[in-house]
Design an enzyme around this catalytic site. Structure first.
Site, PDB file in Angstrom:
ATOM      1  N   THR A 161     -52.289  15.037  -3.738  1.00 45.03           N
ATOM      2  CA  THR A 161     -51.938  16.363  -3.347  1.00 45.03           C
ATOM      3  C   THR A 161     -52.273  17.515  -4.428  1.00 45.03           C
ATOM      4  O   THR A 161     -52.429  16.848  -5.481  1.00 45.03           O
ATOM      5  CB  THR A 161     -50.288  16.444  -3.089  1.00 45.03           C
ATOM      6  OG1 THR A 161     -49.619  16.017  -4.548  1.00 45.03           O
ATOM      7  CG2 THR A 161     -49.796  15.535  -1.988  1.00 45.03           C
ATOM      8  N   LYS A 175     -34.716  34.913  -0.619  1.00 39.82           N
ATOM      9  CA  LYS A 175     -33.348  35.144  -0.236  1.00 39.82           C
ATOM     10  C   LYS A 175     -32.804  36.430  -0.488  1.00 39.82           C
ATOM     11  O   LYS A 175     -32.390  36.571  -1.755  1.00 39.82           O
ATOM     12  CB  LYS A 175     -32.543  33.889  -0.578  1.00 39.82           C
ATOM     13  CG  LYS A 175     -31.555  33.248   0.463  1.00 39.82           C
ATOM     14  CD  LYS A 175     -31.019  32.112   0.017  1.00 39.82           C
ATOM     15  CE  LYS A 175     -30.240  31.528   1.166  1.00 39.82           C
ATOM     16  NZ  LYS A 175     -29.482  30.393   0.826  1.00 39.82           N
ATOM     17  N   TRP A 200     -32.356  34.913   4.734  1.00 38.35           N
ATOM     18  CA  TRP A 200     -33.816  34.439   4.508  1.00 38.35           C
ATOM     19  C   TRP A 200     -34.630  35.540   4.910  1.00 38.35           C
ATOM     20  O   TRP A 200     -34.780  35.973   6.310  1.00 38.35           O
ATOM     21  CB  TRP A 200     -34.061  33.227   5.012  1.00 38.35           C
ATOM     22  CG  TRP A 200     -33.694  32.191   4.123  1.00 38.35           C
ATOM     23  CD1 TRP A 200     -33.258  32.293   2.821  1.00 38.35           C
ATOM     24  CD2 TRP A 200     -33.488  30.663   4.528  1.00 38.35           C
ATOM     25  NE1 TRP A 200     -32.684  31.035   2.429  1.00 38.35           N
ATOM     26  CE2 TRP A 200     -33.036  30.029   3.423  1.00 38.35           C
ATOM     27  CE3 TRP A 200     -33.764  30.046   5.697  1.00 38.35           C
ATOM     28  CZ2 TRP A 200     -32.919  28.739   3.217  1.00 38.35           C
ATOM     29  CZ3 TRP A 200     -33.414  28.649   5.498  1.00 38.35           C
ATOM     30  CH2 TRP A 200     -33.030  27.824   4.304  1.00 38.35           C
ATOM     31  N   GLU A 237     -49.412  14.079   2.743  1.00 35.45           N
ATOM     32  CA  GLU A 237     -48.501  13.191   3.131  1.00 35.45           C
ATOM     33  C   GLU A 237     -48.537  12.602   4.604  1.00 35.45           C
ATOM     34  O   GLU A 237     -47.668  11.773   4.832  1.00 35.45           O
ATOM     35  CB  GLU A 237     -47.107  13.648   2.699  1.00 35.45           C
ATOM     36  CG  GLU A 237     -47.117  13.730   0.904  1.00 35.45           C
ATOM     37  CD  GLU A 237     -47.194  15.044   0.526  1.00 35.45           C
ATOM     38  OE1 GLU A 237     -48.033  15.659   1.207  1.00 35.45           O
ATOM     39  OE2 GLU A 237     -46.968  15.293  -0.440  1.00 35.45           O
TER      40      GLU A 237
HETATM   41  P1  ADP Z   1     -53.188  20.262   2.494  1.00 33.98           P
HETATM   42  O1  ADP Z   1     -53.902  19.523   1.226  1.00 33.98           O
HETATM   43  O2  ADP Z   1     -53.743  19.438   3.798  1.00 33.98           O
HETATM   44  O3  ADP Z   1     -53.331  21.547   2.419  1.00 33.98           O
HETATM   45  P2  ADP Z   1     -50.812  19.919   1.155  1.00 33.98           P
HETATM   46  O4  ADP Z   1     -50.354  18.691   1.142  1.00 33.98           O
HETATM   47  O5  ADP Z   1     -51.744  20.367  -0.232  1.00 33.98           O
HETATM   48  O6  ADP Z   1     -51.857  19.812   2.317  1.00 33.98           O
HETATM   49  O7  ADP Z   1     -50.245  21.082   1.647  1.00 33.98           O
HETATM   50  C1  ADP Z   1     -49.379  20.956   2.806  1.00 33.98           C
HETATM   51  C2  ADP Z   1     -48.770  22.317   3.112  1.00 33.98           C
HETATM   52  O8  ADP Z   1     -49.625  23.399   3.612  1.00 33.98           O
HETATM   53  C3  ADP Z   1     -47.511  21.931   4.245  1.00 33.98           C
HETATM   54  O9  ADP Z   1     -46.577  21.600   3.691  1.00 33.98           O
HETATM   55  C4  ADP Z   1     -47.531  23.566   4.522  1.00 33.98           C
HETATM   56  O10 ADP Z   1     -46.379  24.184   3.490  1.00 33.98           O
HETATM   57  C5  ADP Z   1     -48.800  24.251   4.256  1.00 33.98           C
HETATM   58  N1  ADP Z   1     -49.516  24.270   5.592  1.00 33.98           N
HETATM   59  C6  ADP Z   1     -50.301  23.509   6.282  1.00 33.98           C
HETATM   60  N2  ADP Z   1     -50.683  23.864   7.680  1.00 33.98           N
HETATM   61  C7  ADP Z   1     -49.999  24.893   7.767  1.00 33.98           C
HETATM   62  C8  ADP Z   1     -49.996  25.714   8.885  1.00 33.98           C
HETATM   63  N3  ADP Z   1     -50.497  25.739   9.861  1.00 33.98           N
HETATM   64  N4  ADP Z   1     -49.113  26.910   8.687  1.00 33.98           N
HETATM   65  C9  ADP Z   1     -48.371  27.119   7.476  1.00 33.98           C
HETATM   66  N5  ADP Z   1     -48.406  26.224   6.530  1.00 33.98           N
HETATM   67  C10 ADP Z   1     -49.045  25.260   6.663  1.00 33.98           C
END
Ligand code: ADP
Length: 539
Positions: A185, A439, A444, A330
């Site tokens: 990540t 908040k 929210w 994940e």
């Molecule tokens: P990646 O590496 O695929 O970007 P990460 O694990 O770094 O994945 O990040 C995942 C996060 O990206 C999600 O928990 C969410 O917050 C954000 N995310 C992914 N897709 C979307 C989406 N379509 N709209 C809003 N947030 C998104």
């Protein structure tokens, strides 16, 4: 009991074997680091992946050993995907945009034995050479190169390795729960954490990716994964393409709008996939040149929320459907895809647009729920917000080699850290990251909604909304914007646009004009940095 089915393990080597056998002559187009183009096909990819697997064995690799890649989307990277996993090794794709410290951390934490690099990233390998004691061999993904030899005298060359491979190599059979690939990540706070995928999870995820109500791929498609292969396995598209025999058009380092436009038209691409900023770039190139993209049927967008302005521009001006999806490292990553139900087909345009910005509903294989701070399960009524939790065949159970894991909820669900609503049909609307929620007076406010509306403005290039500390309301939203060159848009004009579009108390207290906004390695806004810099601006 008599009369059961074959017990055949779900292995990644079966994907490439299938693609080679039944779609062997289907093109794989690949842009090299020097911008030249290589045209190959699934049969050749399989041949070379097998040679690679056998050559890695000759280098002394043992089952389960990790092989790292720092590379663009190109045919050699594709061969490494299949060659490592198929040979029972693990493909660890690394994001070159990580800091030097994080690069060293992930290579050592993964205990990588081999490091494959594209020539572009030679300086990274040179910088790391004394900080990766377990890497036995750095391999340049190309032919012999004097410059690379001068920089790293022990470097090997990919084409030599392939030439040393055994053409009669047979893919081995093993347990489908064996690890196949590893992604970390982005780690905006603390060290990056590793997610280790298995052959089984990857195959089940591939079945999901190709389904019509998911990303919907077929043998007739030509896919350009603009999402990097170092970013959650390019959303699983390389595997899913092999499963269907679709063509892959791999853009290498050419990720700017003009290069993408050229590739899409020259190779008649039907599907593209990537984060929203890439498509802003393509739109700009389209508008500048007046070109059209008639072959492109749809674009898959995820990684961050997709603004409605982008969806409309592609649909109305270029007849390209935008398919909004959500996922995480994940979740392999596909967790939600915005595909309509029959009841949505007769909606008004406004209703359809309101639906389009949602992240979608779970495909079979993923289950979802939202929970309150106390762990209570909240209603799926489209209004109540809670933390999104997921459970499924391709969702992480434990992070790789980390002892104490605090991320899984007690009953085995994965807590995503995203705040969302879920409606009665299972459609999810992500309103924020839990750590970014605003908040205000106990209520929210969705920073994502406010950002999307701001980015919809022609003269705003980038936008971020943070919660700034406030004496009376605890927090109030503050909007940071990057204006297009020559724009003289004022604070009052920007704020006036929100009136009637969001509840009155959501409208930001201030607009700050900045030169640029900080984005992390996968394109996400670094809001913790913005809060450090601007969080006190209302005090
Ligand atoms: P990646 O590496 O695929 O970007 P990460 O694990 O770094 O994945 O990040 C995942 C996060 O990206 C999600 O928990 C969410 O917050 C954000 N995310 C992914 N897709 C979307 C989406 N379509 N709209 C809003 N947030 C998104």
């Amino acid at each position: 009991m008599l009369g059961q089915m074959m017990d055949k393990p779900l292995l990644i080597s079966n994907l490439i074997t299938y693609a080679a056998k039944f779609h062997g002559d289907r093109d794989i187009i690949s842009v090299e680091t020097d911008a030249s183009i290589t045209k190959t096909n699934w049969a050749n990819i399989n041949e070379r992946a097998k040679k690679l697997a056998s050559a890695l064995g000759k280098l002394g690799l043992k089952a389960g050993d990790r092989c790292a890649t720092i590379a663009w989307n190109n045919h050699r990277h594709l061969e490494v995907y299949f060659g490592t996993a198929g040979g029972e090794y693990v493909c660890h794709t690394i994001n070159p945009r990580l800091s030097a410290e994080q690069l060293g951390y992930v290579i050592n934490h993964a205990n990588d034995q081999i490091l494959f690099i594209d020539k572009t990233f030679l300086p990274i390998a040179v910088g790391l050479k004394d900080h990766m004691p377990n890497v036995k061999q750095v391999i340049l993904m190309g032919a012999k190169d004097e410059e690379a030899l001068a920089a790293l005298p022990n470097i090997m060359f990919y084409e030599d390795l392939i030439a040393s491979g055994d053409a009669d190599y047979q893919w081995p059979d093993f347990d489908e729960n064996t690890a196949s690939s590893l992604c970390y990540t982005s780690g905006t706070t603390g060290h990056p954490k590793g997610v280790l995928y298995s052959h089984r999870s990857t195959l089940l995820h591939s079945y999901c990716v190709v389904m019509p109500d998911s990303l919907s791929l077929s043998a007739l498609d030509n896919i350009i994964p603009v999402v990097p292969m170092f970013h959650v396995n390019a959303w699983g598209l390389p595997y899913a393409a092999a499963m269907t025999g679709a063509q892959l058009t791999l853009p290498g380092p050419g990720l700017d709008g003009a290069s993408l436009l050229k590739m899409i038209n020259e190779y008649q691409v039907t599907i593209a996939a990537g984060v929203p900023t890439l498509w802003q770039g393509l739109l700009a190139a389209l508008r500048e040149t007046g070109a059209k993209i008639p072959s492109l049927d749809r674009t898959i967008i995820g990684g961050t929320a997709c603004p409605i302005s982008l969806i409309k521009a592609f649909k109305d001006d270029y007849d390209v459907d935008i398919l909004h999806a959500w996922g995480m490292t994940e979740t392999s990553p596909v967790g939600l895809v915005n595909k309509p139900l029959i009841k949505h087909l007769n909606q008004s345009k406004d209703e359809q647009e309101a639906m389009a910005v949602k992240q979608g509903r779970p495909p079979f294989g993923i289950d979802i729920r939202i929970c309150g701070d106390d762990g209570s399960k909240l209603a799926h009524d489209g209004a109540v917000q809670g933390e999104l939790q997921v459970n499924g065949y391709w969702v992480v159970k434990d992070y790789f080699n980390i002892e104490a894991d605090t991320t899984l909820a007690g009953d085995g669900w994965f807590a995503t850290g995203d705040v969302a609503t879920i409606d009665g049909d299972g459609f999810v609307n992500i309103t924020d990251r839990a750590k970014d929620v605003i908040k205000s007076g106990g209520e929210w406010i969705s920073s994502i909604d406010l950002e999307n509306l701001a980015i919809g403005h022609d003269e705003i290039l980038d936008a971020a909304v943070i919660g700034a500390k406030h004496i009376k309301w605890d927090e109030r939203p503050v909007l940071l914007v990057v204006l297009a060159e020559g724009s003289s848009l004022s604070e009052a004009e920007i704020l006036a646009d929100y009136v009637g579009q969001v509840p009155k108390f959501w409208i930001p207290d201030r607009v700050l004009f900045v030169e640029a906004l900080p984005h992390g390695g996968t394109g996400k806004l670094l809001k913790n940095k913005l809060r450090d810099d601007y969080g006190d601006c209302l005090l």
